[in-house]
Write a protein that holds these residues in place. Structure first.
Motif, PDB file in Angstrom:
ATOM      1  N   TYR A   1       8.711   4.354   5.086  1.00 43.89           N
ATOM      2  CA  TYR A   1       9.975   4.958   4.640  1.00 43.89           C
ATOM      3  C   TYR A   1      10.564   4.204   3.459  1.00 43.89           C
ATOM      4  O   TYR A   1      10.998   4.799   2.466  1.00 43.89           O
ATOM      5  CB  TYR A   1      10.988   4.969   5.791  1.00 43.89           C
ATOM      6  CG  TYR A   1      10.618   5.858   6.947  1.00 43.89           C
ATOM      7  CD1 TYR A   1       9.875   7.027   6.750  1.00 43.89           C
ATOM      8  CD2 TYR A   1      10.997   5.529   8.245  1.00 43.89           C
ATOM      9  CE1 TYR A   1       9.522   7.829   7.821  1.00 43.89           C
ATOM     10  CE2 TYR A   1      10.651   6.340   9.321  1.00 43.89           C
ATOM     11  CZ  TYR A   1       9.913   7.492   9.098  1.00 43.89           C
ATOM     12  OH  TYR A   1       9.576   8.292  10.155  1.00 43.89           O
ATOM     13  N   ALA A   2      10.610   2.873   3.580  1.00 40.82           N
ATOM     14  CA  ALA A   2      11.206   2.063   2.524  1.00 40.82           C
ATOM     15  C   ALA A   2      10.435   2.207   1.214  1.00 40.82           C
ATOM     16  O   ALA A   2      11.018   2.331   0.127  1.00 40.82           O
ATOM     17  CB  ALA A   2      11.252   0.598   2.949  1.00 40.82           C
ATOM     18  N   THR A   3       9.114   2.211   1.315  1.00 39.07           N
ATOM     19  CA  THR A   3       8.286   2.320   0.118  1.00 39.07           C
ATOM     20  C   THR A   3       8.384   3.704  -0.499  1.00 39.07           C
ATOM     21  O   THR A   3       8.475   3.852  -1.720  1.00 39.07           O
ATOM     22  CB  THR A   3       6.820   2.007   0.454  1.00 39.07           C
ATOM     23  OG1 THR A   3       6.740   0.748   1.117  1.00 39.07           O
ATOM     24  CG2 THR A   3       5.972   1.951  -0.812  1.00 39.07           C
ATOM     25  N   ALA A   4       8.372   4.725   0.344  1.00 40.04           N
ATOM     26  CA  ALA A   4       8.458   6.100  -0.152  1.00 40.04           C
ATOM     27  C   ALA A   4       9.759   6.325  -0.911  1.00 40.04           C
ATOM     28  O   ALA A   4       9.777   6.975  -1.972  1.00 40.04           O
ATOM     29  CB  ALA A   4       8.344   7.082   1.007  1.00 40.04           C
ATOM     30  N   ASN A   5      10.855   5.792  -0.409  1.00 37.28           N
ATOM     31  CA  ASN A   5      12.138   5.952  -1.087  1.00 37.28           C
ATOM     32  C   ASN A   5      12.157   5.245  -2.434  1.00 37.28           C
ATOM     33  O   ASN A   5      12.719   5.751  -3.414  1.00 37.28           O
ATOM     34  CB  ASN A   5      13.270   5.411  -0.204  1.00 37.28           C
ATOM     35  CG  ASN A   5      13.557   6.312   0.984  1.00 37.28           C
ATOM     36  OD1 ASN A   5      13.363   7.518   0.909  1.00 37.28           O
ATOM     37  ND2 ASN A   5      14.016   5.728   2.082  1.00 37.28           N
ATOM     38  N   ALA A   6      11.530   4.066  -2.476  1.00 35.37           N
ATOM     39  CA  ALA A   6      11.493   3.319  -3.735  1.00 35.37           C
ATOM     40  C   ALA A   6      10.631   4.025  -4.766  1.00 35.37           C
ATOM     41  O   ALA A   6      10.946   4.039  -5.966  1.00 35.37           O
ATOM     42  CB  ALA A   6      10.960   1.905  -3.479  1.00 35.37           C
ATOM     43  N   VAL A   7       9.561   4.642  -4.306  1.00 35.31           N
ATOM     44  CA  VAL A   7       8.623   5.286  -5.217  1.00 35.31           C
ATOM     45  C   VAL A   7       9.170   6.597  -5.758  1.00 35.31           C
ATOM     46  O   VAL A   7       8.932   6.953  -6.917  1.00 35.31           O
ATOM     47  CB  VAL A   7       7.280   5.527  -4.488  1.00 35.31           C
ATOM     48  CG1 VAL A   7       6.399   6.502  -5.276  1.00 35.31           C
ATOM     49  CG2 VAL A   7       6.557   4.203  -4.307  1.00 35.31           C
ATOM     50  N   ARG A   8       9.915   7.332  -4.954  1.00 36.76           N
ATOM     51  CA  ARG A   8      10.424   8.636  -5.397  1.00 36.76           C
ATOM     52  C   ARG A   8      11.217   8.508  -6.690  1.00 36.76           C
ATOM     53  O   ARG A   8      11.168   9.390  -7.564  1.00 36.76           O
ATOM     54  CB  ARG A   8      11.307   9.257  -4.304  1.00 36.76           C
ATOM     55  CG  ARG A   8      11.831  10.639  -4.676  1.00 36.76           C
ATOM     56  CD  ARG A   8      10.671  11.604  -4.865  1.00 36.76           C
ATOM     57  NE  ARG A   8      11.089  12.879  -5.438  1.00 36.76           N
ATOM     58  CZ  ARG A   8      11.097  13.148  -6.735  1.00 36.76           C
ATOM     59  NH1 ARG A   8      10.736  12.216  -7.617  1.00 36.76           N
ATOM     60  NH2 ARG A   8      11.451  14.331  -7.163  1.00 36.76           N
TER      61      ARG A   8
ATOM     62  N   GLY B   1       6.120  -2.098  17.136  1.00 33.93           N
ATOM     63  CA  GLY B   1       5.077  -2.075  16.120  1.00 33.93           C
ATOM     64  C   GLY B   1       5.075  -0.764  15.349  1.00 33.93           C
ATOM     65  O   GLY B   1       4.946  -0.739  14.124  1.00 33.93           O
ATOM     66  N   ILE B   2       5.236   0.350  16.057  1.00 28.02           N
ATOM     67  CA  ILE B   2       5.293   1.653  15.402  1.00 28.02           C
ATOM     68  C   ILE B   2       6.487   1.721  14.458  1.00 28.02           C
ATOM     69  O   ILE B   2       6.385   2.200  13.324  1.00 28.02           O
ATOM     70  CB  ILE B   2       5.382   2.772  16.459  1.00 28.02           C
ATOM     71  CG1 ILE B   2       4.083   2.833  17.261  1.00 28.02           C
ATOM     72  CG2 ILE B   2       5.668   4.120  15.796  1.00 28.02           C
ATOM     73  CD1 ILE B   2       4.133   3.782  18.430  1.00 28.02           C
ATOM     74  N   ASP B   3       7.621   1.219  14.918  1.00 29.75           N
ATOM     75  CA  ASP B   3       8.829   1.232  14.081  1.00 29.75           C
ATOM     76  C   ASP B   3       8.632   0.399  12.820  1.00 29.75           C
ATOM     77  O   ASP B   3       9.099   0.760  11.736  1.00 29.75           O
ATOM     78  CB  ASP B   3      10.024   0.697  14.875  1.00 29.75           C
ATOM     79  CG  ASP B   3      10.456   1.657  15.974  1.00 29.75           C
ATOM     80  OD1 ASP B   3      10.088   2.847  15.906  1.00 29.75           O
ATOM     81  OD2 ASP B   3      11.146   1.211  16.917  1.00 29.75           O
ATOM     82  N   GLN B   4       7.953  -0.748  12.953  1.00 29.75           N
ATOM     83  CA  GLN B   4       7.725  -1.609  11.790  1.00 29.75           C
ATOM     84  C   GLN B   4       6.850  -0.910  10.750  1.00 29.75           C
ATOM     85  O   GLN B   4       7.143  -0.945   9.557  1.00 29.75           O
ATOM     86  CB  GLN B   4       7.054  -2.915  12.232  1.00 29.75           C
ATOM     87  CG  GLN B   4       7.977  -3.873  12.966  1.00 29.75           C
ATOM     88  CD  GLN B   4       7.280  -5.190  13.263  1.00 29.75           C
ATOM     89  OE1 GLN B   4       6.459  -5.653  12.491  1.00 29.75           O
ATOM     90  NE2 GLN B   4       7.614  -5.783  14.395  1.00 29.75           N
ATOM     91  N   ILE B   5       5.766  -0.265  11.218  1.00 29.71           N
ATOM     92  CA  ILE B   5       4.847   0.397  10.288  1.00 29.71           C
ATOM     93  C   ILE B   5       5.539   1.580   9.614  1.00 29.71           C
ATOM     94  O   ILE B   5       5.446   1.769   8.394  1.00 29.71           O
ATOM     95  CB  ILE B   5       3.583   0.877  11.017  1.00 29.71           C
ATOM     96  CG1 ILE B   5       2.864  -0.305  11.684  1.00 29.71           C
ATOM     97  CG2 ILE B   5       2.649   1.587  10.041  1.00 29.71           C
ATOM     98  CD1 ILE B   5       2.544  -1.448  10.747  1.00 29.71           C
ATOM     99  N   LEU B   6       6.256   2.379  10.390  1.00 29.65           N
ATOM    100  CA  LEU B   6       6.972   3.506   9.805  1.00 29.65           C
ATOM    101  C   LEU B   6       8.078   3.027   8.864  1.00 29.65           C
ATOM    102  O   LEU B   6       8.360   3.666   7.847  1.00 29.65           O
ATOM    103  CB  LEU B   6       7.567   4.383  10.913  1.00 29.65           C
ATOM    104  CG  LEU B   6       6.568   5.195  11.738  1.00 29.65           C
ATOM    105  CD1 LEU B   6       7.269   5.930  12.866  1.00 29.65           C
ATOM    106  CD2 LEU B   6       5.802   6.181  10.856  1.00 29.65           C
TER     107      LEU B   6
ATOM    108  N   LEU C   1      -0.559   3.468   1.128  1.00 27.46           N
ATOM    109  CA  LEU C   1       0.195   4.559   1.738  1.00 27.46           C
ATOM    110  C   LEU C   1       0.811   5.465   0.681  1.00 27.46           C
ATOM    111  O   LEU C   1       0.739   6.695   0.759  1.00 27.46           O
ATOM    112  CB  LEU C   1       1.295   3.992   2.636  1.00 27.46           C
ATOM    113  CG  LEU C   1       0.837   3.185   3.857  1.00 27.46           C
ATOM    114  CD1 LEU C   1       2.045   2.574   4.567  1.00 27.46           C
ATOM    115  CD2 LEU C   1       0.046   4.053   4.818  1.00 27.46           C
ATOM    116  N   VAL C   2       1.411   4.836  -0.329  1.00 27.69           N
ATOM    117  CA  VAL C   2       2.075   5.613  -1.378  1.00 27.69           C
ATOM    118  C   VAL C   2       1.068   6.370  -2.228  1.00 27.69           C
ATOM    119  O   VAL C   2       1.293   7.534  -2.601  1.00 27.69           O
ATOM    120  CB  VAL C   2       2.936   4.689  -2.247  1.00 27.69           C
ATOM    121  CG1 VAL C   2       3.439   5.426  -3.475  1.00 27.69           C
ATOM    122  CG2 VAL C   2       4.105   4.163  -1.431  1.00 27.69           C
ATOM    123  N   HIS C   3      -0.041   5.760  -2.548  1.00 28.04           N
ATOM    124  CA  HIS C   3      -1.056   6.434  -3.352  1.00 28.04           C
ATOM    125  C   HIS C   3      -1.597   7.668  -2.631  1.00 28.04           C
ATOM    126  O   HIS C   3      -1.866   8.708  -3.260  1.00 28.04           O
ATOM    127  CB  HIS C   3      -2.203   5.471  -3.677  1.00 28.04           C
ATOM    128  CG  HIS C   3      -1.845   4.462  -4.710  1.00 28.04           C
ATOM    129  ND1 HIS C   3      -2.655   3.389  -5.053  1.00 28.04           N
ATOM    130  CD2 HIS C   3      -0.750   4.345  -5.507  1.00 28.04           C
ATOM    131  CE1 HIS C   3      -2.068   2.674  -5.992  1.00 28.04           C
ATOM    132  NE2 HIS C   3      -0.923   3.230  -6.289  1.00 28.04           N
TER     133      HIS C   3
END
Length: 294
Positions: free
Chosen positions: A109-116, A100-105, A248-250
């Motif tokens: 990670y995936a979203t942060a990379n897309a947003v950068r 569960g922790i891995d899924q949330i993280l 999370l991203v906001h």
């Protein structure tokens, strides 16, 4: 649009299931078992499939509170479109807490990379400049995620010596916007960019000379209504049990803005942060590095 526009037809069907008369119950059972395809049927087709008359189908619709079959079909289609991912969701297979922790993280990670790749440095710099020089900042958000981000942002910025507050009520947002003027900032947060109360508050604040910043989706009414648009197209994970990616991203974007403003106003920010830490040390006795106000 009738007064029952927000009516949850699926819940109503479930509540009344078993209490219809015999003929209407046939229609209710068919609809509950065929939510998607029922929205594509004509009144005559449903009547034939349920072995009832067309007037029975229409009475069934009125029993539910709809004006007729057309109203019922429109409401059901809208309700199903929103609800299907929840109706079809299976129990989450977390395979233990670690998974569960891995899924949330993983989502983060995936979203942060897309947003950068989407954040524009020049636009971010303009936002930092406006916020660093602001006499006052009003953060606005509606609903759950955006309101939470607005509250967190106000909590970050007041500690830097900038009078800041978060407003979640639509009418309060309009009232606060009307008190702003040149040198003030209205900061609107919205993952969709569509809430009318935010769009109208942005227009009111700009009318009186305030700078309006929005953290939102591109090409939306809110993005177009502000002076500085920090726009992000954030895909939400189809897994309904995972956190909302946009929230999370906001939060990360707000942290970035706050850190940048703190560095730009370092003398003032450091003194305010020092005072806050000194006031809290009396309460908890901790003098080493730790989150401010935790």
């Amino acid at each position: 649009m009738s007064k029952l526009a927000a009516f949850d037809l699926i819940s109503r069907l479930r509540q009344l299931d078993g209490s219809f008369n015999a003929r209407e119950q046939r229609v209710a059972s068919y609809v509950l078992e065929n939510l998607e395809t029922a929205t594509q049927r004509t009144v005559s087709e449903i009547a034939a499939l349920c072995n009832v008359s067309e007037p029975t189908v229409i009475r069934f619709c009125r029993t539910l509170g709809c004006s007729g079959f057309r109203d019922f079909k429109m409401r059901l289609a809208q309700n199903v479109a929103v609800s299907l991912q929840y109706l079809a969701a299976s129990s989450p297979d977390m395979e233990g807490l670690r998974s569960g922790i891995d899924q949330i993280l993983g989502v983060f990670y995936a979203t942060a990379n897309a947003v950068r790749a989407q954040l524009d440095d020049e636009t971010m710099a303009r936002a930092v400049e406006a916020m660093a020089g602001a006499r006052r900042i009003v953060f606005c958000g509606v609903g759950g995620g955006s309101a939470t981000v607005a509250f967190d942002a106000a909590n970050r910025f007041f500690r830097l010596g900038i009078p800041s507050q978060a407003v979640h009520d639509g009418q309060q947002q309009r009232m606060q916007a009307a008190t702003l003027s040149s040198g003030d900032v209205l900061f609107c947060v919205s993952s969709s960019g569509n809430p009318q109360e935010l769009v109208e508050s942005a227009k009111i604040a700009r009318q009186y000379g305030a700078t309006v910043i929005a953290l939102t989706r591109p090409a939306t009414p809110l993005a177009e209504a502000c002076d500085i648009a920090l726009t992000l197209d954030i895909p939400e994970d189809p897994d309904i049990y995972k956190p909302t990616a946009s929230r999370l991203v906001h939060l990360v974007v707000m942290d970035t803005l706050a850190a940048s403003v703190a560095r730009q106003n370092s003398a003032t920010a450091l003194e305010k942060l020092r005072r806050i830490r000194a006031s809290l040390a009396v309460v908890h006795g901790q003098t080493g590095p730790q989150p401010i106000g935790d």
